[in-house]
Design an enzyme around this catalytic site. Structure first.
Site, PDB file in Angstrom:
ATOM      1  N   LYS B  51       0.733  -1.174   0.114  1.00 12.17           N
ATOM      2  CA  LYS B  51       0.056   0.012  -0.031  1.00 12.17           C
ATOM      3  C   LYS B  51       0.900   1.286  -0.095  1.00 12.17           C
ATOM      4  O   LYS B  51       0.293   2.360  -0.390  1.00 12.17           O
ATOM      5  CB  LYS B  51      -0.999   0.066   1.268  1.00 12.17           C
ATOM      6  CG  LYS B  51      -2.102  -1.120   1.292  1.00 12.17           C
ATOM      7  CD  LYS B  51      -3.054  -0.424   0.073  1.00 12.17           C
ATOM      8  CE  LYS B  51      -4.196  -1.496   0.348  1.00 12.17           C
ATOM      9  NZ  LYS B  51      -5.436  -0.920  -0.618  1.00 12.17           N
ATOM     10  N   ASN B  78      -4.282  -1.706   5.999  1.00 12.32           N
ATOM     11  CA  ASN B  78      -2.762  -1.269   5.660  1.00 12.32           C
ATOM     12  C   ASN B  78      -2.772  -0.203   4.765  1.00 12.32           C
ATOM     13  O   ASN B  78      -1.529   0.641   4.720  1.00 12.32           O
ATOM     14  CB  ASN B  78      -2.655  -2.736   4.474  1.00 12.32           C
ATOM     15  CG  ASN B  78      -2.110  -3.980   5.403  1.00 12.32           C
ATOM     16  OD1 ASN B  78      -1.651  -3.996   6.444  1.00 12.32           O
ATOM     17  ND2 ASN B  78      -2.270  -5.181   4.825  1.00 12.32           N
ATOM     18  N   GLN B  81      -2.186   2.384   7.556  1.00 11.19           N
ATOM     19  CA  GLN B  81      -0.761   2.310   7.840  1.00 11.19           C
ATOM     20  C   GLN B  81       0.101   2.985   6.792  1.00 11.19           C
ATOM     21  O   GLN B  81       1.081   3.642   7.141  1.00 11.19           O
ATOM     22  CB  GLN B  81      -0.360   0.968   7.879  1.00 11.19           C
ATOM     23  CG  GLN B  81       0.555   0.601   9.098  1.00 11.19           C
ATOM     24  CD  GLN B  81       0.245  -1.069   9.396  1.00 11.19           C
ATOM     25  OE1 GLN B  81      -0.655  -1.453   9.583  1.00 11.19           O
ATOM     26  NE2 GLN B  81       1.426  -1.715   9.407  1.00 11.19           N
ATOM     27  N   ASP B 170       4.528 -16.658 -17.345  1.00 13.18           N
ATOM     28  CA  ASP B 170       3.335 -17.169 -18.118  1.00 13.18           C
ATOM     29  C   ASP B 170       2.174 -16.422 -17.747  1.00 13.18           C
ATOM     30  O   ASP B 170       1.209 -16.338 -18.290  1.00 13.18           O
ATOM     31  CB  ASP B 170       3.133 -18.597 -18.168  1.00 13.18           C
ATOM     32  CG  ASP B 170       4.450 -19.253 -18.852  1.00 13.18           C
ATOM     33  OD1 ASP B 170       4.953 -18.792 -19.765  1.00 13.18           O
ATOM     34  OD2 ASP B 170       5.074 -20.194 -18.111  1.00 13.18           O
ATOM     35  N   GLY B 178     -10.267  -3.789  -3.505  1.00 12.24           N
ATOM     36  CA  GLY B 178     -10.915  -2.951  -4.401  1.00 12.24           C
ATOM     37  C   GLY B 178     -10.657  -2.689  -5.850  1.00 12.24           C
ATOM     38  O   GLY B 178     -11.153  -2.301  -6.803  1.00 12.24           O
ATOM     39  N   LEU B 181      -4.540  -2.776  -6.594  1.00  9.31           N
ATOM     40  CA  LEU B 181      -3.237  -3.498  -6.831  1.00  9.31           C
ATOM     41  C   LEU B 181      -3.285  -4.377  -8.248  1.00  9.31           C
ATOM     42  O   LEU B 181      -2.143  -4.343  -8.864  1.00  9.31           O
ATOM     43  CB  LEU B 181      -2.852  -4.509  -5.688  1.00  9.31           C
ATOM     44  CG  LEU B 181      -1.770  -5.469  -5.820  1.00  9.31           C
ATOM     45  CD1 LEU B 181      -0.433  -4.607  -5.854  1.00  9.31           C
ATOM     46  CD2 LEU B 181      -1.911  -6.714  -4.760  1.00  9.31           C
ATOM     47  N   GLU B 202     -10.201 -13.554  -4.872  1.00  3.44           N
ATOM     48  CA  GLU B 202     -11.189 -13.110  -3.868  1.00  3.44           C
ATOM     49  C   GLU B 202     -11.378 -14.049  -2.947  1.00  3.44           C
ATOM     50  O   GLU B 202     -11.658 -15.303  -3.407  1.00  3.44           O
ATOM     51  CB  GLU B 202     -12.292 -12.384  -4.239  1.00  3.44           C
ATOM     52  CG  GLU B 202     -12.127 -11.216  -5.533  1.00  3.44           C
ATOM     53  CD  GLU B 202     -13.440 -10.506  -5.704  1.00  3.44           C
ATOM     54  OE1 GLU B 202     -13.754  -9.106  -5.169  1.00  3.44           O
ATOM     55  OE2 GLU B 202     -14.305 -11.232  -6.174  1.00  3.44           O
ATOM     56  N   LYS B 271       9.242 -19.628   5.425  1.00  4.75           N
ATOM     57  CA  LYS B 271       9.800 -18.839   6.588  1.00  4.75           C
ATOM     58  C   LYS B 271       9.223 -17.523   6.419  1.00  4.75           C
ATOM     59  O   LYS B 271       9.989 -16.356   6.863  1.00  4.75           O
ATOM     60  CB  LYS B 271      11.329 -19.163   6.678  1.00  4.75           C
ATOM     61  CG  LYS B 271      11.655 -20.280   6.608  1.00  4.75           C
ATOM     62  CD  LYS B 271      11.245 -21.348   7.646  1.00  4.75           C
ATOM     63  CE  LYS B 271      11.679 -22.875   7.449  1.00  4.75           C
ATOM     64  NZ  LYS B 271      11.093 -23.723   8.087  1.00  4.75           N
ATOM     65  N   SER B 301       0.711  -9.801  -1.032  1.00  6.27           N
ATOM     66  CA  SER B 301       0.551  -8.173  -0.972  1.00  6.27           C
ATOM     67  C   SER B 301       0.825  -7.890   0.387  1.00  6.27           C
ATOM     68  O   SER B 301       0.951  -6.624   0.777  1.00  6.27           O
ATOM     69  CB  SER B 301      -0.730  -8.051  -1.292  1.00  6.27           C
ATOM     70  OG  SER B 301      -1.840  -8.818  -0.419  1.00  6.27           O
ATOM     71  N   ASN B 304       0.858  -8.123   7.684  1.00  8.45           N
ATOM     72  CA  ASN B 304       0.487  -7.527   9.091  1.00  8.45           C
ATOM     73  C   ASN B 304      -0.719  -8.490   9.532  1.00  8.45           C
ATOM     74  O   ASN B 304      -1.867  -8.286   9.277  1.00  8.45           O
ATOM     75  CB  ASN B 304       0.123  -6.100   8.882  1.00  8.45           C
ATOM     76  CG  ASN B 304       1.201  -5.190   8.437  1.00  8.45           C
ATOM     77  OD1 ASN B 304       2.345  -5.443   8.874  1.00  8.45           O
ATOM     78  ND2 ASN B 304       0.985  -4.326   7.585  1.00  8.45           N
TER      79      ASN B 304
END
Lengths: 317, 317
Positions: B51, B78, B81, B170, B178, B181, B202, B271, B301, B304
């Site tokens: 973001k 996000n 933030q 590929d 929304g 991204l 989604e 990890k 993406s 948090n």
């Protein structure tokens, strides 16, 4: 061949077989630490720990006859995983002698890599004797966890990569179990920068190397409870002790709570999963056990943590 | 200025202000997925999510008078933030309108970045109205979460970087809230490779974009319970809907359990900590919702996640 040439040879041998792990950098950690911190992310290494460096370097130098007979290793976890993984890739048989209370994830991973697991009871059996028996009966080659020049050289490639990427470090810190990682890293670091300060970190309850260095001789601590299962080694090796005597500025210690606080910060702020043993360097830094420096290199040595232990670490007591 | 030129300009503007995040690659994930998977690790981005790309790009283009008056944004986390962080760096006042049930970690992070939080009740209040009120009373500039050409262009820089590093993908897959991204990423990707397949993901219970695309018009889903709090947006934007209509091959959906399985795999094997919203691409891949491809790019993406939610995700039910 000098120690440094051995590390350079290991790097050539390992190229393309292991990851060149990233160096992580985070403003959150810098702010918390009051220094610029460069984390060599060996938790992102193949097998989830630096151990593949040494194990693969050793296995790649076996003779055809030795390869035929296969290998054996004893380990609380990450070394076993590394030997199993390296052996699978090279088409060798591997038997891993592991404590029956080793983290379940590590036992499962060794088996997933095709390794045969031989469980033993820490209180009643000697893993060294069990491994020696396989060497004698089946001609297996023992792959020691740390006290071997090629294992040490392999582990040293981690510091070599870190210093190539960030050449102007003031100090380097790494966890200490048997001393293989810190020995290799100190040799690599001092070949580049003879004056760079190298610090080792042990759990306060398993500080056999700190004690050995103080007393000037290898000394065992047999009762060493700690959540850092990778650092429970009872005593340093002959080779690693001699290297640590020459090359370490100091060994500092951390508590289990400090290790867990470091695991949480690395996970929740830096978004990277590091097991308690692997977080020892960051724990020492955050706990103020290291002298202030401007630019610090930290080896995050592994990231293999049981989900249940991790869930517990995230849940307030 | 074309969409692509706008993305290139955003990249110039953002250089040195945000991280160029690494592309993670893991044999475990490749084996589980049956493809080569390249993960753009926006969970390691500043503020813990992609973001900041859009927010910083937007804030850097404010006039001196606008900078004086400060900004306002509404967001489940996000975006808030990111706006707080970008505003702090540029020395602007920022008010963030956030739902009272937003993850505690996200509320705390916004406050830690110096943002002023205005809590609202999802059931009873309109965040749009609360933000509009601040715009009117104080002359604040509204920083929309996704439906803005400069926000979309900023987010697109994530795909630009990924394709620079791995040019021969590929297909590309990213989570859809929304649509900011995925819209930016699709524009960037198709400027390089007009034939590259771009998929959105989604939650099955918040599939407003899938529904809107099927019906050919923007359609809201108001009851959208899912653990993926970043993907609960009720409907796509005007701009993002139009871009998604032109550029997406399909929207696929995943369940909350599939999201959590992806979070666990990313954490325990790779990890790296990715929040449920951020793991949607990997979840779709592992659940077999995407057509088989040889080389797949995935946008992770954000990372948090509340410690308690993470602990629960690691504990068998």
């Amino acid at each position: 061949m000098s120690d440094y040439e051995r590390i350079l040879a290991a790097r050539e041998r390992l190229a393309g077989r292991i990851h060149r792990t990233p160096v992580l950098h985070s403003r959150s950690l810098d702010e918390a630490a009051g220094a610029e911190v460069f984390c060599k992310a060996e938790n992102l290494q193949r097998g989830g720990a630096f151990k593949i460096r040494g194990a693969m370097n050793r296995l790649l130098q076996l003779s055809p006859a030795e390869r035929q007979r296969g290998v054996v290793a004893f380990s609380s976890g990450n070394h076993a995983q590394a030997v199993a993984l390296a052996a699978r890739e090279l088409g060798l048989r591997a038997t891993l002698v592991m404590p029956h209370d080793a983290p379940r994830l590590k036992l499962a991973a060794v088996r997933a890599f095709g390794g045969q697991v031989l469980l033993y009871d820490r209180a009643e059996q000697s893993r060294e004797a069990l491994a020696a028996d396989l060497v004698e009966r089946e001609g297996r080659v023992l792959v020691p966890p740390f006290d071997d020049p090629e294992i040490i050289a392999g582990q040293g490639t981690a510091a070599l990569e870190l210093l190539e990427e960030v050449p102007d470090l003031d100090a380097l810190v790494a966890p200490v179990g048997g001393g293989g990682l810190i020995s290799g890293c100190a040799l690599a670091a001092h070949a580049h920068h003879p004056k760079l300060d190298v610090y080792g970190v042990e759990p306060a309850t398993a500080a056999d190397v700190q004690l050995s260095l103080r007393l000037g001789r290898i000394t065992a601590i047999t009762d060493n409870p700690t959540i850092a299962d990778g650092l429970r080694t009872q005593q340093p090796g002959q080779l690693t002790f001699a290297i640590m005597q020459r090359h370490l500025r100091a060994i500092v210690t951390v508590s289990d709570d400090e290790l867990l606080a470091a695991v949480r910060l690395l996970l929740l702020r830096m978004k990277t999963l590091v097991e308690p043993s692997g977080a020892a360097g960051v724990a020492a830094l955050l706990a103020g056990r290291l002298p202030r420096v401007r630019r610090l290199g930290v080896i995050l040595s592994g990231g293999n943590m049981d989900p249940a232990a991790l869930a517990a670490a995230l849940t307030p007591a």
